[in-house]
Design an enzyme around this catalytic site. Structure first.
Site, PDB file in Angstrom:
ATOM      1  N   ASN A 155      -5.205   7.392  16.543  1.00  0.00           N
ATOM      2  CA  ASN A 155      -6.349   7.572  17.448  1.00  0.00           C
ATOM      3  C   ASN A 155      -6.927   8.985  17.358  1.00  0.00           C
ATOM      4  O   ASN A 155      -8.142   9.170  17.418  1.00  0.00           O
ATOM      5  CB  ASN A 155      -5.911   7.320  18.904  1.00  0.00           C
ATOM      6  CG  ASN A 155      -6.071   5.864  19.293  1.00  0.00           C
ATOM      7  OD1 ASN A 155      -6.280   5.008  18.431  1.00  0.00           O
ATOM      8  ND2 ASN A 155      -5.961   5.587  20.576  1.00  0.00           N
TER       9      ASN A 155
ATOM     10  N   GLU B 150     -10.044  -0.957   5.108  1.00  0.00           N
ATOM     11  CA  GLU B 150      -8.954  -1.162   6.069  1.00  0.00           C
ATOM     12  C   GLU B 150      -9.416  -0.976   7.508  1.00  0.00           C
ATOM     13  O   GLU B 150      -8.977  -1.681   8.407  1.00  0.00           O
ATOM     14  CB  GLU B 150      -7.786  -0.205   5.772  1.00  0.00           C
ATOM     15  CG  GLU B 150      -6.603  -0.393   6.714  1.00  0.00           C
ATOM     16  CD  GLU B 150      -5.368   0.412   6.316  1.00  0.00           C
ATOM     17  OE1 GLU B 150      -5.431   1.190   5.349  1.00  0.00           O
ATOM     18  OE2 GLU B 150      -4.337   0.246   6.987  1.00  0.00           O
TER      19      GLU B 150
ATOM     20  N   SER C 231       1.133   6.589   2.410  1.00  0.00           N
ATOM     21  CA  SER C 231       1.833   7.592   3.210  1.00  0.00           C
ATOM     22  C   SER C 231       3.117   8.067   2.536  1.00  0.00           C
ATOM     23  O   SER C 231       3.795   7.316   1.851  1.00  0.00           O
ATOM     24  CB  SER C 231       2.200   7.014   4.573  1.00  0.00           C
ATOM     25  OG  SER C 231       1.061   6.481   5.197  1.00  0.00           O
TER      26      SER C 231
ATOM     27  N   GLN D 135       0.829  -1.207   0.000  1.00  0.00           N
ATOM     28  CA  GLN D 135       0.000   0.000   0.000  1.00  0.00           C
ATOM     29  C   GLN D 135       0.864   1.257   0.000  1.00  0.00           C
ATOM     30  O   GLN D 135       1.526   1.554   1.000  1.00  0.00           O
ATOM     31  CB  GLN D 135      -0.871  -0.024   1.272  1.00  0.00           C
ATOM     32  CG  GLN D 135      -1.727   1.203   1.488  1.00  0.00           C
ATOM     33  CD  GLN D 135      -2.590   1.071   2.739  1.00  0.00           C
ATOM     34  OE1 GLN D 135      -2.302   0.255   3.610  1.00  0.00           O
ATOM     35  NE2 GLN D 135      -3.641   1.861   2.840  1.00  0.00           N
ATOM     36  N   GLY D 136       0.846   1.986  -1.105  1.00  0.00           N
ATOM     37  CA  GLY D 136       1.662   3.203  -1.201  1.00  0.00           C
ATOM     38  C   GLY D 136       0.844   4.456  -0.987  1.00  0.00           C
ATOM     39  O   GLY D 136       0.579   5.214  -1.920  1.00  0.00           O
TER      40      GLY D 136
ATOM     41  N   SER E 278       4.393  -1.198   4.207  1.00  0.00           N
ATOM     42  CA  SER E 278       4.522  -2.526   4.816  1.00  0.00           C
ATOM     43  C   SER E 278       4.724  -3.575   3.736  1.00  0.00           C
ATOM     44  O   SER E 278       4.008  -3.584   2.723  1.00  0.00           O
ATOM     45  CB  SER E 278       3.258  -2.882   5.600  1.00  0.00           C
ATOM     46  OG  SER E 278       3.093  -1.994   6.669  1.00  0.00           O
TER      47      SER E 278
HETATM   48  C1  LIG Z   1       3.397  -0.447  11.580  1.00  0.00           C
HETATM   49  C2  LIG Z   1       2.933   0.525  10.544  1.00  0.00           C
HETATM   50  C3  LIG Z   1       2.631   0.086   9.264  1.00  0.00           C
HETATM   51  C4  LIG Z   1       2.230   0.979   8.277  1.00  0.00           C
HETATM   52  N1  LIG Z   1       1.975   0.524   7.009  1.00  0.00           N
HETATM   53  C5  LIG Z   1       1.663   1.399   6.019  1.00  0.00           C
HETATM   54  C6  LIG Z   1       1.501   0.958   4.669  1.00  0.00           C
HETATM   55  O1  LIG Z   1       1.623  -0.232   4.366  1.00  0.00           O
HETATM   56  N2  LIG Z   1       1.225   1.877   3.716  1.00  0.00           N
HETATM   57  C7  LIG Z   1       1.062   3.193   3.994  1.00  0.00           C
HETATM   58  O2  LIG Z   1       0.790   3.974   3.087  1.00  0.00           O
HETATM   59  N3  LIG Z   1       1.216   3.672   5.265  1.00  0.00           N
HETATM   60  C8  LIG Z   1       1.514   2.795   6.286  1.00  0.00           C
HETATM   61  N4  LIG Z   1       1.700   3.255   7.585  1.00  0.00           N
HETATM   62  C9  LIG Z   1       1.643   4.697   7.833  1.00  0.00           C
HETATM   63  C10 LIG Z   1       0.417   5.177   8.607  1.00  0.00           C
HETATM   64  O3  LIG Z   1      -0.677   5.216   7.781  1.00  0.00           O
HETATM   65  C11 LIG Z   1       0.781   6.566   9.175  1.00  0.00           C
HETATM   66  O4  LIG Z   1       1.767   6.354  10.141  1.00  0.00           O
HETATM   67  C12 LIG Z   1      -0.385   7.276   9.809  1.00  0.00           C
HETATM   68  O5  LIG Z   1      -1.302   7.659   8.849  1.00  0.00           O
HETATM   69  C13 LIG Z   1       0.066   8.508  10.589  1.00  0.00           C
HETATM   70  O6  LIG Z   1       0.883   9.330   9.834  1.00  0.00           O
HETATM   71  P1  LIG Z   1       2.310   9.788  10.386  1.00  0.00           P
HETATM   72  O7  LIG Z   1       3.037   8.624  10.867  1.00  0.00           O
HETATM   73  O8  LIG Z   1       2.941  10.621   9.339  1.00  0.00           O
HETATM   74  O9  LIG Z   1       1.996  10.678  11.644  1.00  0.00           O
HETATM   75  P2  LIG Z   1       1.551  12.201  11.627  1.00  0.00           P
HETATM   76  O10 LIG Z   1       0.427  12.376  10.714  1.00  0.00           O
HETATM   77  O11 LIG Z   1       2.738  13.056  11.461  1.00  0.00           O
HETATM   78  O12 LIG Z   1       0.989  12.363  13.097  1.00  0.00           O
HETATM   79  C14 LIG Z   1       1.801  12.665  14.212  1.00  0.00           C
HETATM   80  C15 LIG Z   1       0.896  12.921  15.391  1.00  0.00           C
HETATM   81  O13 LIG Z   1       0.061  14.042  15.114  1.00  0.00           O
HETATM   82  C16 LIG Z   1      -1.295  13.691  15.309  1.00  0.00           C
HETATM   83  N5  LIG Z   1      -2.143  14.434  14.386  1.00  0.00           N
HETATM   84  C17 LIG Z   1      -1.985  14.590  13.044  1.00  0.00           C
HETATM   85  N6  LIG Z   1      -3.003  15.284  12.546  1.00  0.00           N
HETATM   86  C18 LIG Z   1      -3.836  15.578  13.562  1.00  0.00           C
HETATM   87  C19 LIG Z   1      -5.067  16.279  13.676  1.00  0.00           C
HETATM   88  N7  LIG Z   1      -5.672  16.828  12.632  1.00  0.00           N
HETATM   89  N8  LIG Z   1      -5.648  16.373  14.903  1.00  0.00           N
HETATM   90  C20 LIG Z   1      -5.061  15.823  15.979  1.00  0.00           C
HETATM   91  N9  LIG Z   1      -3.883  15.152  15.942  1.00  0.00           N
HETATM   92  C21 LIG Z   1      -3.291  15.036  14.738  1.00  0.00           C
HETATM   93  C22 LIG Z   1      -1.342  12.214  15.057  1.00  0.00           C
HETATM   94  O14 LIG Z   1      -2.453  11.625  15.692  1.00  0.00           O
HETATM   95  C23 LIG Z   1      -0.042  11.751  15.672  1.00  0.00           C
HETATM   96  O15 LIG Z   1      -0.183  11.615  17.044  1.00  0.00           O
HETATM   97  C24 LIG Z   1       2.106   2.364   8.586  1.00  0.00           C
HETATM   98  C25 LIG Z   1       2.404   2.806   9.879  1.00  0.00           C
HETATM   99  C26 LIG Z   1       2.816   1.920  10.843  1.00  0.00           C
HETATM  100  C27 LIG Z   1       3.134   2.437  12.213  1.00  0.00           C
END
Ligand SMILES: Cc1cc2nc3c(=O)[nH]c(=O)nc-3n(C[C@H](O)[C@H](O)[C@H](O)COP(=O)(O)OP(=O)(O)OC[C@H]3O[C@@H](n4cnc5c(N)ncnc54)[C@H](O)[C@@H]3O)c2cc1C
Lengths: 392, 312
Positions: free
Chosen positions: A370, A246, A131, A128-129, A163
């Protein structure tokens, strides 16, 4: 309202259990109980094919495409028996649960012909591409560019946290196809073959020492012009459809795995005396209540004949199970006490409970954090005003 | 009404802690943790630096070559060790073993310890292994654990010293994770603004700050009580261990959440602090053990309650 499974469902359960347990006691005994997502990739691929050969690869899909037209209840039952038999996680769960249903829902007949048989045969593994380094929670800000060049799309940019990309064959990518566009407009959903010089995958190590996710770099990567699902510029709608798969009912079947984990904790607490401690006892009781809460919630969903009505309540699943399991990880460590800190294995390998603790740190992050889930429940579910957006 | 004890550390103690903090900030940044992890070992230069500051001898009497300082100062320095996730056995040797040896009038090793020539792995029945040994694999990649001897000591004073200094380290760990999470929340942008602008992020971090700030005086008070040999010292120590563990634990969970997927990687340094927190929360008595000591004392009457005691 009747909560529970029908007699036919229970017969189906026996059939699943029989086959899965037979496999784990027989030909695939060597992969039984593996928790590490990256362990034994070749055997895990063979397992996908074994599932396919016996008609278990994608039971929720239509028969016409290699599935069984299984009801939601049957899909949940299969997932439960899968966990109960201690079968390791599926390396093609993204193909079966995300790519397939998305292609089925939004793809053309030609695309179904092209992509579904490989998934149904357990042969093409998908990732899944979505993020990107600067587009996590704010998925609509993706910057990976796609430009139509004659008969091909040319893609440049970077995805992250992909992933299983290192063992995958195909990737679906949310791209920005309209230059100068911003937000959810101007996005296109592409399906790309990973085996090409323009795509490079680099693993990222996780806190538990495993490297299940990756950075995926696109440098003039290419795919045929008809590799898009939906229309040009319609990528956001497709991506949201996929995210609903998902976060929604596909997660109901996880509960048997959770049951195993909680049982592991209870057994550990009895073995080491932690079960004598009143606080631990109460937390175990609370974990049990939480699990049953999810169980009855799931059964309630399953008993509704009109699954389109599930929408609003489905918004609440992800945060519920993710928060529960993150606390379960902490309970596991408090039960193990100081013993949880030490591994019997070298090379930073972890047994089930410490690994549960480490892995569950991510549950409240992937698939929508969350905080994002709460925003969705409040804004989409309750119709409250949207969070103000920055102007940057 | 007289103030029985003053939980605020003295100005001299704070000045010393500040100089240690500055030294460690300069010489023991996250890049050092990464280097040690990759080399799976210790760097003797780090220990030599601590020796040059006189820290192994902090509690060793002056006539044995030390500084002759007390538990309050030691607890402050232990917090600084936690802040930089120090892996050297300074706290165990200098702030737990030394005061224990002193309490037993056992002075034979003190000069050697003060000179930095000797570190002491400390077995205790409360811990299933020896911190400072070799051979076991801890979740904390920088921690060195060894198998416990068959007949470890059960001395309660040693346990109190261990729990106190562990609580102090947890306060430093928590503050360091708070700094990392706050810095990230200001830097990382989503939806066109720093994520720290979202109340959901702010409130989580603010709640952790409340827990950390209220844990600190409890730890200093425990140090003062143990130093003065008060009969209530064990209660204060247990209180400190629970409060510091809870604050650090909440902070670790929140810091990961604030970092999103970054917080789940081995490549962002936060994981070193999270894992040390995990290890130390269980060390020298679990939360359950310390809560049981508290509730035994409160309900059993050993710990006098009522306004004349609580507010004395
Ligand atoms: C184990 C694992 C597997 C994954 N696999 C995939 C995958 O296969 N393909 C893929 O595309 N992605 C994948 N992801 C990525 C995942 O979708 C992102 O980590 C997730 O969407 C959060 O984005 P971020 O990590 O950039 O955090 P950020 O968006 O930078 O968030 C950082 C913090 O800010 C908070 N925050 C952000 N916006 C708001 C808001 N509007 N209000 C309140 N709080 C906010 C978040 O809750 C978090 O606490 C994976 C992640 C993990 C941990």
């Amino acid at each position: 309202m009747k909560l529970g499974f029908s007699a036919a469902d229970e017969a189906f359960r026996a059939e699943c259990a029989d086959w899965l347990q037979g496999q784990m006691a027989g030909e695939f005994a060597d992969i039984k109980g593996i928790t590490k997502l990256t362990a034994k990739p070749e055997r895990r691929r063979e397992w996908e094919q074994q599932l396919a050969e016996h008609g278990w690869a994608c039971i929720g899909w239509p028969k016409a495409w290699g599935g069984r037209d299984a009801t939601l209840a049957q899909q949940v039952i299969f997932a439960e028996e899968y966990a109960r038999a201690d079968v390791p996680g599926r390396v093609n769960h993204i193909g079966v649960e995300l790519a397939g249903p998305t292609i089925l829902a939004f793809g053309s007949d030609e695309q179904k012909q092209r992509f579904l048989p490989g998934i149904a045969a357990g042969k093409t593994i998908w990732c899944q591409g979505f993020s990107e380094p600067n587009a996590g929670s704010d998925l609509a800000s993706v910057r990976t560019r796609a430009r139509l060049d004659g008969e091909e799309w040319v893609v440049n940019g970077q995805k992250i946290w992909t992933s299983l990309a290192h063992i995958s064959d195909w990737i679906f990518v949310v791209t920005r196809s309209e230059e100068g566009s911003a937000g959810p407009k101007g996005l296109t959903f592409l399906m790309m073959n990973l085996h090409q010089p323009g795509i490079e995958v680099r693993p990222i190590r996780q806190i538990n020492g495993d490297a299940e996710f990756n950075e995926t770099f696109f440098t003039d990567a290419r795919c045929p012009a008809d590799s898009l699902i939906g229309a040009v510029g319609d990528g956001w709608r497709i991506a949201m459809g996929l995210l609903a798969f998902e976060r929604g009912v596909s997660t109901l079947g996880q509960q048997m795995g959770f049951r195993n984990e909680l049982d592991g904790i209870i057994a550990a607490a009895k073995a080491n005396g932690a079960a004598q401690d009143p606080l631990i006892r109460q937390r175990i009781a609370q974990a049990e209540i939480g699990l049953r809460l999810m169980r009855y919630g799931a059964l309630r969903m399953l008993s509704q004949t009109d699954h389109s009505a599930i929408g609003g309540a489905a918004l609440t699943y992800k945060i519920q199970w993710a928060s529960w399991r993150r606390s379960l990880g902490e309970l596991a460590m408090d039960v193990l006490g100081q013993a949880g800190e030490v591994s019997a294995h070298a090379d930073y390998e972890w047994d089930m409970l410490p690994n549960l603790f480490l892995y569950s740190r991510a549950d409240t992050i992937y698939g929508g954090t969350n905080q994002i889930q709460r925003n969705l429940i409040a804004e989409r579910g309750l119709g409250m005003p949207r969070e103000p957006r920055g102007q940057a | 009404m007289t103030m029985l004890m003053d939980p605020a550390p003295s100005a001299d103690a704070l000045a010393l802690a500040t100089s240690v903090r500055e030294y460690l900030a300069e010489t023991h940044g996250p890049e050092v943790l990464r280097r040690l992890d990759a080399a799976s070992g210790r760097d003797p230069a780090i220990w030599q630096g601590l020796v040059a500051m006189g820290l192994p001898g902090l509690m060793v009497p002056e006539d044995a070559g030390g500084m002759g300082l007390g538990l309050e100062e030691a607890a402050l320095i232990a917090a600084e060790c936690g802040r930089v996730c120090l892996a050297e056995p300074l706290v165990d040797t200098a702030f737990i073993a030394v005061p224990w040896l002193l309490a037993h009038g056992d002075t034979a090793l003190l000069a050697d310890i003060a000179a930095g020539n000797r570190t002491i792995p400390l077995p205790h029945a409360i811990n299933p292994w020896v911190d400072g040994g070799e051979g076991l694999h801890s979740v904390d990649p920088l921690r060195r654990l060894g198998t416990a001897p068959s007949d470890p000591p059960t001395d309660p004073h040693l346990l109190n010293l261990g729990a106190l200094m562990t609580a102090a380290q947890l306060v430093g760990l928590a503050e360091a994770m708070q700094d990392q999470a706050v810095a990230y929340a200001k830097l990382r942008e989503q939806f066109g603004q720093p994520i720290g602008a979202f109340q959901a992020i702010k409130h989580q971090l603010a709640s952790c700050t409340v827990a950390i700030e209220f844990a600190k005086p409890v730890v200093w008070q425990a140090a003062a009580a143990l130093a003065a040999g008060r009969s209530s010292a064990a209660i204060h120590v247990s209180h400190a261990k629970v409060a510091a563990s809870d604050a650090a634990w909440a902070m670790a969970e929140t810091a990961i959440q604030v970092h999103g997927a970054m917080g789940y990687t081995y490549e962002v340094d936060l994981h070193f602090w999270m894992k040390r927190t995990w290890a130390l929360c269980g060390a020298w008595g679990s939360r359950a053990f310390h809560l049981a000591r508290l509730d035994d004392a409160i309900i059993g009457g050993a710990h006098p309650i009522g306004p004349e005691h609580t507010f004395a």
